[in-house]
Design a protein around this motif. Structure first.
Motif, mmCIF file in Angstrom:
data_model
loop_
_atom_site.group_PDB
_atom_site.id
_atom_site.type_symbol
_atom_site.label_atom_id
_atom_site.label_comp_id
_atom_site.label_asym_id
_atom_site.label_seq_id
_atom_site.Cartn_x
_atom_site.Cartn_y
_atom_site.Cartn_z
ATOM 1 N N PRO A 220 -12.702 1.077 0.334
ATOM 2 C CA PRO A 220 -13.034 0.121 -0.171
ATOM 3 C C PRO A 220 -13.028 -0.952 0.668
ATOM 4 N N VAL A 221 -12.700 -0.368 2.432
ATOM 5 C CA VAL A 221 -12.831 -1.332 3.683
ATOM 6 C C VAL A 221 -13.635 -0.061 4.745
ATOM 7 N N SER A 222 -14.040 1.134 3.968
ATOM 8 C CA SER A 222 -15.005 1.689 4.835
ATOM 9 C C SER A 222 -14.662 1.925 5.866
ATOM 10 N N ARG A 223 -13.188 2.646 6.303
ATOM 11 C CA ARG A 223 -13.105 2.867 7.540
ATOM 12 C C ARG A 223 -11.841 4.408 7.586
ATOM 13 N N GLN A 224 -12.835 5.223 6.805
ATOM 14 C CA GLN A 224 -13.416 6.620 6.627
ATOM 15 C C GLN A 224 -13.208 7.178 8.795
ATOM 16 N N GLY A 225 -12.368 8.257 8.554
ATOM 17 C CA GLY A 225 -12.313 8.590 9.787
ATOM 18 C C GLY A 225 -11.523 7.625 11.086
ATOM 19 N N HIS A 226 -10.744 6.675 10.475
ATOM 20 C CA HIS A 226 -10.678 5.552 11.637
ATOM 21 C C HIS A 226 -9.567 5.613 11.795
ATOM 22 N N VAL A 227 -8.420 5.102 12.624
ATOM 23 C CA VAL A 227 -6.317 5.734 13.475
ATOM 24 C C VAL A 227 -6.566 4.343 12.817
ATOM 25 N N GLY A 228 -5.354 4.328 12.595
ATOM 26 C CA GLY A 228 -4.874 2.855 11.478
ATOM 27 C C GLY A 228 -3.505 3.237 11.992
ATOM 28 N N VAL A 229 -2.657 1.880 11.471
ATOM 29 C CA VAL A 229 -1.589 1.685 11.554
ATOM 30 C C VAL A 229 -1.037 1.384 10.339
ATOM 31 N N ILE A 230 0.567 1.774 9.541
ATOM 32 C CA ILE A 230 1.583 1.613 7.969
ATOM 33 C C ILE A 230 1.726 1.226 8.591
ATOM 34 N N VAL A 231 1.553 -0.526 7.100
ATOM 35 C CA VAL A 231 2.478 -1.732 7.971
ATOM 36 C C VAL A 231 3.044 -2.080 6.151
ATOM 37 N N GLY A 232 3.160 -1.090 5.373
ATOM 38 C CA GLY A 232 4.008 -1.447 4.726
ATOM 39 C C GLY A 232 2.930 -0.133 3.542
ATOM 40 N N ALA A 233 4.778 0.070 2.672
ATOM 41 C CA ALA A 233 4.761 1.074 1.950
ATOM 42 C C ALA A 233 5.268 0.951 -0.024
ATOM 43 N N ASP A 234 4.363 1.546 -0.835
ATOM 44 C CA ASP A 234 5.364 0.933 -2.076
ATOM 45 C C ASP A 234 5.027 2.635 -2.557
ATOM 46 N N LEU A 235 6.291 3.699 -2.201
ATOM 47 C CA LEU A 235 5.907 5.415 -1.999
ATOM 48 C C LEU A 235 6.521 5.649 -3.438
ATOM 49 N N LYS A 236 6.841 4.878 -4.661
ATOM 50 C CA LYS A 236 7.190 4.458 -5.983
ATOM 51 C C LYS A 236 5.865 4.812 -6.621
ATOM 52 N N SER A 237 4.271 3.729 -5.537
ATOM 53 C CA SER A 237 3.056 3.705 -6.903
ATOM 54 C C SER A 237 2.573 4.579 -5.789
ATOM 55 N N ASP A 238 2.696 5.101 -4.792
ATOM 56 C CA ASP A 238 1.978 5.773 -3.841
ATOM 57 C C ASP A 238 0.663 4.982 -3.349
ATOM 58 N N SER A 239 1.405 4.066 -2.678
ATOM 59 C CA SER A 239 0.433 3.296 -1.853
ATOM 60 C C SER A 239 0.760 2.223 -0.612
ATOM 61 N N ILE A 240 -0.069 3.320 0.176
ATOM 62 C CA ILE A 240 0.097 2.991 1.352
ATOM 63 C C ILE A 240 -0.693 1.608 2.443
ATOM 64 N N GLN B 289 11.656 9.469 7.490
ATOM 65 C CA GLN B 289 11.871 8.145 7.842
ATOM 66 C C GLN B 289 10.886 7.245 7.581
ATOM 67 N N ASN B 290 11.246 5.786 8.355
ATOM 68 C CA ASN B 290 10.474 5.201 7.914
ATOM 69 C C ASN B 290 8.790 4.998 8.147
ATOM 70 N N LEU B 291 8.374 4.448 7.499
ATOM 71 C CA LEU B 291 6.751 5.025 7.436
ATOM 72 C C LEU B 291 5.656 3.633 8.412
ATOM 73 N N THR B 292 6.521 2.577 8.545
ATOM 74 C CA THR B 292 6.012 0.989 9.108
ATOM 75 C C THR B 292 5.560 1.705 10.262
ATOM 76 N N GLY B 293 4.982 1.425 11.142
ATOM 77 C CA GLY B 293 4.890 1.780 12.220
ATOM 78 C C GLY B 293 3.496 3.112 12.798
ATOM 79 N N SER B 294 3.759 3.954 11.719
ATOM 80 C CA SER B 294 3.380 5.460 12.117
ATOM 81 C C SER B 294 1.935 4.976 11.644
ATOM 82 N N LEU B 295 1.428 6.450 13.575
ATOM 83 C CA LEU B 295 -0.562 6.032 13.207
ATOM 84 C C LEU B 295 -0.881 7.654 12.290
ATOM 85 N N VAL B 296 -1.571 6.661 11.662
ATOM 86 C CA VAL B 296 -2.387 7.680 10.245
ATOM 87 C C VAL B 296 -4.072 7.591 10.727
#
Length: 147
Positions: free
Chosen positions: A19-39, A2-9
């Protein structure tokens, strides 16, 4: 897959470096590069967090949550059992607010987290494995006919 964009994590609460101090926070995937494992994950602000797939957690499928509740109800706390059923129904609804509520419920209890969440990395690996099985008829044939 499936396309990851829009998925809740959920950003893993035990993440040691964020770096953005969001441990334990819910967010939405807005982009993903699976080859470099960057979400890239958004949190409703202008700041995005970029994470590897093992730093993000997702809920298991609604049917898996239901199955876990049914198979383990004798050894789990009654509140955990009820929460798993509610979470399963919230996921099944497909409603984004209810799905976000399910993740919030999961992060509220270590027991619920254990039963209901997996890393995004694990989910992607399972999805790839399932897709490969569906694509390769020899896997099916060898399983059923080579016995």
């Amino acid at each position: 897959m499936q396309n990851l964009t829009g998925s809740l994590v959920l950003v893993n609460p035990e993440l040691t470096s964020d770096p953005v101090s969001r441990q334990g926070h819910v967010g939405v995937i807005v982009g993903a590069d699976l080859k470099s494992d960057s979400i890239a994950v958004g949190f409703g602000t202008s700041k995005l967090g970029v994470y590897s797939s093992d730093a993000l957690m997702v809920l298991k499928d609604h049917s898996k949550l239901w199955e876990i509740a049914m198979n383990n109800h004798k050894q789990m706390e009654p509140d955990t059992y009820k929460s798993l059923l509610v979470m399963s129904m919230d996921l099944y609804s497909g409603d984004l607010k209810r799905m976000a509520n399910a993740i919030e419920m999961a992060k509220g209890s270590p027991e619920l987290m254990e039963y209901s969440l997996i890393s995004l990395e694990e989910k992607l690996t399972m999805d790839i494995s399932i897709a490969d099985t569906k694509r390769d008829p020899t896997i099916y044939n060898s399983f059923y006919f080579d016995r």
